[in-house]
Design an enzyme around this catalytic site. Sequence first.
Site, PDB file in Angstrom:
ATOM      1  N   GLU A 164       0.832  -1.203   0.000  1.00 51.15           N
ATOM      2  CA  GLU A 164       0.000   0.000   0.000  1.00 51.15           C
ATOM      3  C   GLU A 164       0.871   1.259   0.000  1.00 51.15           C
ATOM      4  O   GLU A 164       0.569   2.243  -0.682  1.00 51.15           O
ATOM      5  CB  GLU A 164      -0.902   0.027   1.248  1.00 51.15           C
ATOM      6  CG  GLU A 164      -1.806  -1.191   1.427  1.00 51.15           C
ATOM      7  CD  GLU A 164      -1.137  -2.324   2.204  1.00 51.15           C
ATOM      8  OE1 GLU A 164       0.037  -2.634   1.919  1.00 51.15           O
ATOM      9  OE2 GLU A 164      -1.792  -2.909   3.076  1.00 51.15           O
ATOM     10  N   CYS A 180      -2.537  -3.583   6.989  1.00 50.67           N
ATOM     11  CA  CYS A 180      -2.190  -3.891   8.373  1.00 50.67           C
ATOM     12  C   CYS A 180      -2.616  -2.758   9.313  1.00 50.67           C
ATOM     13  O   CYS A 180      -2.757  -1.608   8.908  1.00 50.67           O
ATOM     14  CB  CYS A 180      -0.700  -4.188   8.509  1.00 50.67           C
ATOM     15  SG  CYS A 180       0.351  -2.765   8.213  1.00 50.67           S
ATOM     16  N   ARG A 193      13.647 -23.255  -6.693  1.00 54.28           N
ATOM     17  CA  ARG A 193      14.507 -23.195  -5.499  1.00 54.28           C
ATOM     18  C   ARG A 193      14.615 -21.760  -4.989  1.00 54.28           C
ATOM     19  O   ARG A 193      14.669 -21.521  -3.783  1.00 54.28           O
ATOM     20  CB  ARG A 193      15.906 -23.717  -5.823  1.00 54.28           C
ATOM     21  CG  ARG A 193      15.968 -25.207  -6.019  1.00 54.28           C
ATOM     22  CD  ARG A 193      17.377 -25.624  -6.379  1.00 54.28           C
ATOM     23  NE  ARG A 193      17.512 -27.079  -6.450  1.00 54.28           N
ATOM     24  CZ  ARG A 193      18.663 -27.703  -6.640  1.00 54.28           C
ATOM     25  NH1 ARG A 193      19.775 -27.012  -6.798  1.00 54.28           N
ATOM     26  NH2 ARG A 193      18.706 -29.029  -6.679  1.00 54.28           N
ATOM     27  N   ASP A 232      24.045 -38.579  -4.495  1.00 54.86           N
ATOM     28  CA  ASP A 232      24.130 -37.507  -5.507  1.00 54.86           C
ATOM     29  C   ASP A 232      25.080 -36.381  -5.111  1.00 54.86           C
ATOM     30  O   ASP A 232      25.485 -35.597  -5.956  1.00 54.86           O
ATOM     31  CB  ASP A 232      22.741 -36.871  -5.748  1.00 54.86           C
ATOM     32  CG  ASP A 232      21.759 -37.835  -6.375  1.00 54.86           C
ATOM     33  OD1 ASP A 232      22.200 -38.955  -6.703  1.00 54.86           O
ATOM     34  OD2 ASP A 232      20.586 -37.478  -6.532  1.00 54.86           O
ATOM     35  N   ARG A 280      21.512 -21.974  -9.192  1.00 57.62           N
ATOM     36  CA  ARG A 280      22.564 -21.696 -10.175  1.00 57.62           C
ATOM     37  C   ARG A 280      22.023 -21.231 -11.522  1.00 57.62           C
ATOM     38  O   ARG A 280      22.600 -20.394 -12.163  1.00 57.62           O
ATOM     39  CB  ARG A 280      23.417 -22.953 -10.410  1.00 57.62           C
ATOM     40  CG  ARG A 280      24.157 -23.424  -9.181  1.00 57.62           C
ATOM     41  CD  ARG A 280      25.094 -24.561  -9.499  1.00 57.62           C
ATOM     42  NE  ARG A 280      24.426 -25.737 -10.034  1.00 57.62           N
ATOM     43  CZ  ARG A 280      23.819 -26.670  -9.298  1.00 57.62           C
ATOM     44  NH1 ARG A 280      23.772 -26.543  -7.995  1.00 57.62           N
ATOM     45  NH2 ARG A 280      23.243 -27.712  -9.868  1.00 57.62           N
ATOM     46  N   GLY A 339      14.919 -38.196  -1.668  1.00 58.87           N
ATOM     47  CA  GLY A 339      14.645 -39.252  -2.642  1.00 58.87           C
ATOM     48  C   GLY A 339      13.256 -39.830  -2.478  1.00 58.87           C
ATOM     49  O   GLY A 339      12.399 -39.314  -1.763  1.00 58.87           O
ATOM     50  N   ARG A 362      12.040 -42.394  -0.930  1.00 59.43           N
ATOM     51  CA  ARG A 362      11.533 -42.774   0.401  1.00 59.43           C
ATOM     52  C   ARG A 362      11.000 -41.579   1.176  1.00 59.43           C
ATOM     53  O   ARG A 362       9.945 -41.625   1.802  1.00 59.43           O
ATOM     54  CB  ARG A 362      12.638 -43.469   1.219  1.00 59.43           C
ATOM     55  CG  ARG A 362      12.854 -44.889   0.812  1.00 59.43           C
ATOM     56  CD  ARG A 362      12.963 -45.886   1.970  1.00 59.43           C
ATOM     57  NE  ARG A 362      13.627 -45.408   3.164  1.00 59.43           N
ATOM     58  CZ  ARG A 362      14.882 -45.718   3.491  1.00 59.43           C
ATOM     59  NH1 ARG A 362      15.623 -46.452   2.689  1.00 59.43           N
ATOM     60  NH2 ARG A 362      15.403 -45.306   4.628  1.00 59.43           N
TER      61      ARG A 362
HETATM   62  C1  AOF Z   1       3.870  -7.109   4.374  1.00 61.74           C
HETATM   63  N1  AOF Z   1       3.633  -6.473   3.193  1.00 61.74           N
HETATM   64  O1  AOF Z   1       2.357  -5.378   1.811  1.00 61.74           O
HETATM   65  C2  AOF Z   1       1.441  -6.116   3.846  1.00 61.74           C
HETATM   66  C3  AOF Z   1       1.698  -6.813   5.065  1.00 61.74           C
HETATM   67  O2  AOF Z   1       6.802  -6.565  10.098  1.00 61.74           O
HETATM   68  P1  AOF Z   1       5.992  -5.708   9.218  1.00 61.74           P
HETATM   69  O3  AOF Z   1       5.723  -4.368   9.770  1.00 61.74           O
HETATM   70  O4  AOF Z   1       6.541  -5.654   7.806  1.00 61.74           O
HETATM   71  O5  AOF Z   1       4.553  -6.411   9.144  1.00 61.74           O
HETATM   72  C4  AOF Z   1       4.379  -7.658   8.587  1.00 61.74           C
HETATM   73  C5  AOF Z   1       2.917  -8.043   8.641  1.00 61.74           C
HETATM   74  O6  AOF Z   1       2.092  -7.026   8.087  1.00 61.74           O
HETATM   75  C6  AOF Z   1       2.627  -9.280   7.823  1.00 61.74           C
HETATM   76  O7  AOF Z   1       2.781 -10.441   8.556  1.00 61.74           O
HETATM   77  C7  AOF Z   1       1.183  -9.087   7.417  1.00 61.74           C
HETATM   78  O8  AOF Z   1       0.350  -9.586   8.422  1.00 61.74           O
HETATM   79  C8  AOF Z   1       0.989  -7.576   7.384  1.00 61.74           C
HETATM   80  N2  AOF Z   1       0.764  -7.010   6.015  1.00 61.74           N
HETATM   81  N3  AOF Z   1       2.924  -7.273   5.254  1.00 61.74           N
HETATM   82  O9  AOF Z   1       4.978  -7.531   4.629  1.00 61.74           O
HETATM   83  C9  AOF Z   1       2.477  -5.956   2.881  1.00 61.74           C
HETATM   84  N4  AOF Z   1       0.251  -5.565   3.590  1.00 61.74           N
HETATM   85 ZN    ZN Z   2       0.954  -2.624   6.032  1.00 67.75          ZN
END
Ligand code: AOF
Ligand code: ZN
Length: 353
Positions: free
Chosen positions: A54, A79, A193, A209, A216, A292, A294
């Site tokens: 945001e 948030c 990865r 392996d 990479r 693997g 298993r």
């Molecule tokens: C994000 N990115 O765009 C939104 C999030 O530690 P902070 O302050 O970065 O907060 C992380 C939390 O904020 C995350 O676990 C989620 O609940 C909320 N929203 N977080 O990293 C975003 N909108």
């Molecule tokens: Zn936020």
Amino acid sequence: MSDRDEIYMRRCFELARKGLGFTHTNPLVGCVIVHQNRIIGEGYHHEFGGPHAEVNAIRSVKDPSLLAESTLYCSLEPCAHHGKTPPCSMLITQKGIGRVVISNLDPFPSVNGAGVRQMEAAGIHIESGCLEGEGFYTNRRFFLYLKQKRPYVILKWAQTADGFMDLEREPGDPVGPNWIAGELSRTLVHKWRSEEAAIMVGTNTVITDNPHLNVRRWTGDDPVRVTIDRNGRISKSANILNGKQETIVFTGEKGYYTGRTRRIQVDPSYGLSDLLEELYEQHIISVLVEGGARLLESFLKEGLWDEARVFTGNMFFSQGVRAPTILKTPDDSIHIGDTGLDLYLNEQNLIYK
Ligand code: AOF
Ligand code: ZN
């Protein structure tokens, strides 16, 4: 909610996915700001600890005077807490944005509806639940990690047309790993990865392996390497113990683990669910299990998997190590060059509640 709302929300998901591999343990979040049916701002969460989607979207708007008459679309509820950044709900309120459309509520305990309540209290018109199934799928790792308190588990293997994963090989066998899928598929695996927090293989795979388990053929961060070595059978000179990458070894043996190679003590009763619980404690949001046979079978048997990606090549081995089987039809099937790729989702775990 209109068709237009869904179009803009899909753009949010598209933006959100750009952060894959960089935001964990945070969610993938995209945000779009629309004024009279024109996008005037866009943003996404680029990396863990960085500005939220945001904030980036609001910053990108050239003419802030349009904000009051705009709709802000966000794939996740803004948030409401002071974390590494100030609350987005407060920023949205301060900017006087009139309408906010979101896909999912944020399951993070200190948000979880509080963002919506704060904005509603400030008189903002909120609509939530826009394409919430797609929103959940975009953030499936984050939702599962928070709700089930374990990493999201992706199983990956390559099998021959007649269902074998490998020939029977001994350590040091000059034959080397029999790569069944094509060149392009190998590159795709390196991309995968880079997208997950951790990568895991069993003891025998490390011994036969001697894999590096790094990125990479793609750019991006190396995942944390994880293996199990209950009885200390892995050689100290194995690539996985070279200290070049964060590595976790679940073992009953004490000894040579230092620096970026960490050891977690296990006893004989230690099972896969204990291991996943420990990875959750280590803040690992997702794990790509590359073998693997298993180990893959054990994850399948215990239902501790969320997604499986299975390559099928054109060769026939007639004998060797049998590939695991999944008793359902694939949720998606594509071709990567002349290699088939089937995607299976474990619906039991992927229900949005
Ligand atoms: C994000 N990115 O765009 C939104 C999030 O530690 P902070 O302050 O970065 O907060 C992380 C939390 O904020 C995350 O676990 C989620 O609940 C909320 N929203 N977080 O990293 C975003 N909108
Ligand atoms: Zn936020």
